[in-house]
Enzyme design. Structure first.
Site, mmCIF file in Angstrom:
data_model
loop_
_atom_site.group_PDB
_atom_site.id
_atom_site.type_symbol
_atom_site.label_atom_id
_atom_site.label_comp_id
_atom_site.label_asym_id
_atom_site.label_seq_id
_atom_site.Cartn_x
_atom_site.Cartn_y
_atom_site.Cartn_z
ATOM 1 N N HIS A 168 1.061 16.801 54.883
ATOM 2 C CA HIS A 168 1.392 15.379 55.055
ATOM 3 C C HIS A 168 0.670 14.542 54.005
ATOM 4 C CE1 HIS A 168 2.693 16.629 59.103
ATOM 5 N NE2 HIS A 168 3.460 15.543 59.064
ATOM 6 N N HIS A 169 1.099 13.295 53.938
ATOM 7 C CA HIS A 169 0.515 12.273 53.052
ATOM 8 C C HIS A 169 -0.994 12.088 53.275
ATOM 9 C CE1 HIS A 169 0.546 9.455 56.519
ATOM 10 N NE2 HIS A 169 1.643 10.132 56.860
ATOM 11 N N ARG A 210 -1.987 -5.691 66.552
ATOM 12 C CA ARG A 210 -3.220 -5.956 67.300
ATOM 13 C C ARG A 210 -3.738 -7.382 67.041
ATOM 14 N NH1 ARG A 210 -6.927 -1.957 66.602
ATOM 15 N NH2 ARG A 210 -6.133 -0.686 64.881
ATOM 16 N N GLY A 244 2.935 -1.786 66.723
ATOM 17 C CA GLY A 244 2.522 -1.270 65.410
ATOM 18 C C GLY A 244 3.582 -1.584 64.374
ATOM 19 N N ALA A 245 4.181 -2.788 64.503
ATOM 20 C CA ALA A 245 5.392 -3.130 63.737
ATOM 21 C C ALA A 245 5.189 -3.174 62.222
ATOM 22 C CB ALA A 245 5.923 -4.478 64.220
ATOM 23 N N GLY A 258 5.732 15.032 69.503
ATOM 24 C CA GLY A 258 5.027 15.054 68.218
ATOM 25 C C GLY A 258 5.985 14.924 67.056
ATOM 26 N N THR A 295 0.567 10.735 67.504
ATOM 27 C CA THR A 295 0.014 12.096 67.574
ATOM 28 C C THR A 295 -1.520 12.030 67.620
ATOM 29 O OG1 THR A 295 0.072 12.253 65.168
ATOM 30 C CG2 THR A 295 1.974 13.122 66.371
ATOM 31 N N GLY A 322 3.219 -1.096 60.540
ATOM 32 C CA GLY A 322 2.835 0.230 60.028
ATOM 33 C C GLY A 322 4.002 0.928 59.336
ATOM 34 N N LYS A 379 -2.754 10.331 56.551
ATOM 35 C CA LYS A 379 -2.684 10.869 57.927
ATOM 36 C C LYS A 379 -4.092 11.168 58.445
ATOM 37 C CE LYS A 379 -0.178 14.094 60.890
ATOM 38 N NZ LYS A 379 0.070 13.044 61.888
HETATM 39 N N1 LIG Z 1 6.454 11.715 66.591
HETATM 40 C C1 LIG Z 1 6.989 11.481 65.392
HETATM 41 O O1 LIG Z 1 8.181 11.768 65.122
HETATM 42 C C2 LIG Z 1 6.157 10.796 64.359
HETATM 43 C C3 LIG Z 1 4.867 10.456 64.673
HETATM 44 N N2 LIG Z 1 4.104 9.746 63.790
HETATM 45 C C4 LIG Z 1 2.799 9.314 64.287
HETATM 46 O O2 LIG Z 1 2.844 7.900 64.497
HETATM 47 C C5 LIG Z 1 1.552 7.352 64.339
HETATM 48 C C6 LIG Z 1 1.612 6.188 63.350
HETATM 49 O O3 LIG Z 1 1.943 6.663 62.069
HETATM 50 P P1 LIG Z 1 2.122 5.663 60.830
HETATM 51 O O4 LIG Z 1 3.210 4.677 61.104
HETATM 52 O O5 LIG Z 1 2.209 6.517 59.627
HETATM 53 O O6 LIG Z 1 0.696 4.903 60.868
HETATM 54 P P2 LIG Z 1 0.308 3.451 60.348
HETATM 55 O O7 LIG Z 1 -1.184 3.413 60.311
HETATM 56 O O8 LIG Z 1 1.082 3.132 59.111
HETATM 57 O O9 LIG Z 1 0.842 2.468 61.505
HETATM 58 C C7 LIG Z 1 0.226 2.306 62.758
HETATM 59 C C8 LIG Z 1 0.333 0.847 63.122
HETATM 60 O O10 LIG Z 1 -0.084 0.649 64.483
HETATM 61 C C9 LIG Z 1 -0.952 -0.472 64.505
HETATM 62 N N3 LIG Z 1 -1.811 -0.470 65.664
HETATM 63 C C10 LIG Z 1 -2.893 0.310 65.935
HETATM 64 N N4 LIG Z 1 -3.447 -0.052 67.105
HETATM 65 C C11 LIG Z 1 -2.711 -1.078 67.598
HETATM 66 C C12 LIG Z 1 -2.795 -1.878 68.762
HETATM 67 N N5 LIG Z 1 -3.754 -1.702 69.685
HETATM 68 N N6 LIG Z 1 -1.880 -2.855 68.956
HETATM 69 C C13 LIG Z 1 -0.890 -3.041 68.051
HETATM 70 N N7 LIG Z 1 -0.764 -2.322 66.902
HETATM 71 C C14 LIG Z 1 -1.667 -1.343 66.689
HETATM 72 C C15 LIG Z 1 -1.735 -0.353 63.198
HETATM 73 O O11 LIG Z 1 -2.411 -1.558 62.904
HETATM 74 P P3 LIG Z 1 -3.835 -1.482 62.115
HETATM 75 O O12 LIG Z 1 -3.496 -1.051 60.732
HETATM 76 O O13 LIG Z 1 -4.344 -2.892 62.238
HETATM 77 O O14 LIG Z 1 -4.676 -0.470 62.836
HETATM 78 C C16 LIG Z 1 -0.578 -0.036 62.235
HETATM 79 O O15 LIG Z 1 0.106 -1.192 61.829
HETATM 80 C C17 LIG Z 1 0.652 8.518 63.917
HETATM 81 O O16 LIG Z 1 0.019 9.048 65.060
HETATM 82 C C18 LIG Z 1 1.653 9.536 63.353
HETATM 83 O O17 LIG Z 1 1.187 10.847 63.387
HETATM 84 C C19 LIG Z 1 4.570 9.381 62.565
HETATM 85 C C20 LIG Z 1 5.830 9.724 62.181
HETATM 86 C C21 LIG Z 1 6.726 10.462 63.046
HETATM 87 O O1 LIG Z 2 1.706 11.050 60.460
HETATM 88 C C1 LIG Z 2 2.870 11.287 60.032
HETATM 89 O O2 LIG Z 2 3.320 10.761 59.008
HETATM 90 C C2 LIG Z 2 3.710 12.196 60.807
HETATM 91 N N1 LIG Z 2 3.270 12.591 61.982
HETATM 92 C C3 LIG Z 2 3.929 13.436 62.902
HETATM 93 C C4 LIG Z 2 3.106 14.690 63.127
HETATM 94 O O3 LIG Z 2 1.884 14.571 63.303
HETATM 95 O O4 LIG Z 2 3.668 15.780 63.154
HETATM 96 C C5 LIG Z 2 5.384 13.681 62.557
HETATM 97 C C6 LIG Z 2 5.713 13.709 61.099
HETATM 98 O O5 LIG Z 2 5.468 14.969 60.586
HETATM 99 C C7 LIG Z 2 5.045 12.588 60.314
#
Ligand SMILES: NC(=O)C1=CN([C@@H]2O[C@H](COP(=O)(O)OP(=O)(O)OC[C@H]3O[C@@H](n4cnc5c(N)ncnc54)[C@H](OP(=O)(O)O)[C@@H]3O)[C@@H](O)[C@H]2O)C=CC1
Ligand SMILES: O=C(O)C1=N[C@H](C(=O)O)C[C@H](O)C1
Length: 272
Positions: free
Chosen positions: A160-161, A39, A12-13, A127, A104, A15, A164
């Site tokens: 959140h933004h 993907r 998901g580089a 999470g 998440t 994202g 989400k």
């Molecule tokens: N645990 C923690 O501390 C945190 C958790 N999160 C969680 O991380 C997740 C991602 O958040 P965020 O970065 O904002 O989301 P984004 O949508 O910005 O990024 C996700 C990325 O993953 C890609 N992706 C999805 N499916 C695949 C696949 N099969 N193969 C390769 N790449 C794939 C997406 O591509 P495409 O757009 O083509 O679908 C996109 O580029 C969420 O579930 C969020 O809640 C976020 C921040 C902190």
């Molecule tokens: O989707 C996000 O952005 C985030 N997701 C995580 C969550 O679901 O708690 C962590 C963080 O709050 C950002």
């Protein structure tokens, strides 16, 4: 880069978190971006991961072949979607490497699959990967234990933004689990995830959730313990996604020397 740097794959580089991870690994000692995955069909495949992340060219082209990258790497950092993370955990198990999962919104069935993959992979899942939120979880457990359910109600509020897609947030659920642990109850049987219309009075001992979405908010969480004539609020504000990325890299470096298994950030941070 040194010869002992941990070779990491960012899935998901392109994202929000993927780009933050690429910049964070670049700035942190002990790890290097070995590969970057998106993907099949993504417009980012073939482009330089460093350029997408705003670093300039780094010589790592984004690929859509995760297994080819995993078998040559030592760890995967994964903030994608539940379906993608389940698939990546199977591949990480095949490659016998570390899999850090920040995604998440995963179902109970997904969690079962992660635990199966953890027979061969070293999985760290949380999470929220930040130090501050994991400390907040410990404090929430203590507060919930000290302030009993007869006189104190627990409500968890998050914002959140607007992009989400899951609710309540993974962090809100982590905090809910911590509160439930402090009260020695199961969260599933005591949580109230939505309120609308004529709900009746609050049931004592429940743990309520409220979700707000809007703008570019990175992550706001409050645990409110509401008593008669007083209220205690424990809260965390994220102002930079680097806190999650730094936690994920720290988790990968920690898991590098662990046995296959399923771990949390509390294990990584020594807070369990
Ligand atoms: N645990 C923690 O501390 C945190 C958790 N999160 C969680 O991380 C997740 C991602 O958040 P965020 O970065 O904002 O989301 P984004 O949508 O910005 O990024 C996700 C990325 O993953 C890609 N992706 C999805 N499916 C695949 C696949 N099969 N193969 C390769 N790449 C794939 C997406 O591509 P495409 O757009 O083509 O679908 C996109 O580029 C969420 O579930 C969020 O809640 C976020 C921040 C902190
Ligand atoms: O989707 C996000 O952005 C985030 N997701 C995580 C969550 O679901 O708690 C962590 C963080 O709050 C950002």
């Amino acid at each position: 880069m040194s010869g002992t740097d941990m070779k990491l794959v960012v899935v998901g580089a392109a994202g929000r978190m993927g780009q933050t991870l690429i910049r964070t690994i670049h700035a942190m000692p002990g790890a290097t971006v070995f590969a970057a995955v998106e993907r099949s069909g993504s417009a980012f495949v073939g482009r330089d991961a460093g350029e997408i992340a705003g670093l300039g060219p780094t010589g790592v082209a984004i690929t859509d072949k995760p297994l080819e990258a995993f078998v040559e790497a030592e760890g995967v950092l994964d903030f994608t979607s539940p379906a993608a993370s389940v698939e990546f955990s199977g591949l990480a198990a095949q490659a016998r490497i570390v899999h850090v999962i920040g995604t998440t919104g995963c179902s109970a069935d997904d969690e079962t699959k992660f635990k199966a993959a953890a027979r061969h992979a070293r999985i760290v899942k949380s999470g929220n990967m930040s130090l501050g939120v994991n400390l907040l979880g410990v404090l929430t457990e203590q507060a919930a234990r000290a302030l009993g359910p007869e006189s104190w109600d627990i409500e968890i509020l998050e914002m959140h933004h607007k992009h989400k897609v899951d609710a309540p947030s993974g962090t809100a659920l982590l905090l809910g689990e911590a509160a439930a642990k402090g009260r020695d109850i199961g969260l599933a049987e005591h949580s109230v995830r939505v309120r609308d219309g004529h709900t009746g009075a609050r049931v004592a001992g429940t743990i309520g959730f409220a979700t707000l979405r809007g703008g570019s908010v990175i992550g706001e969480h409050s645990v409110i313990l509401a008593g008669e004539g007083e209220q205690v609020t424990l809260s965390h504000s994220a102002t930079d996604r680097t806190i999650f990325a730094r936690g994920a890299v720290t988790a990968a470096l920690w898991a590098r020397s662990q046995k296959p298994g399923f771990y949390s950030m509390l294990d990584v941070l020594g807070l369990s």
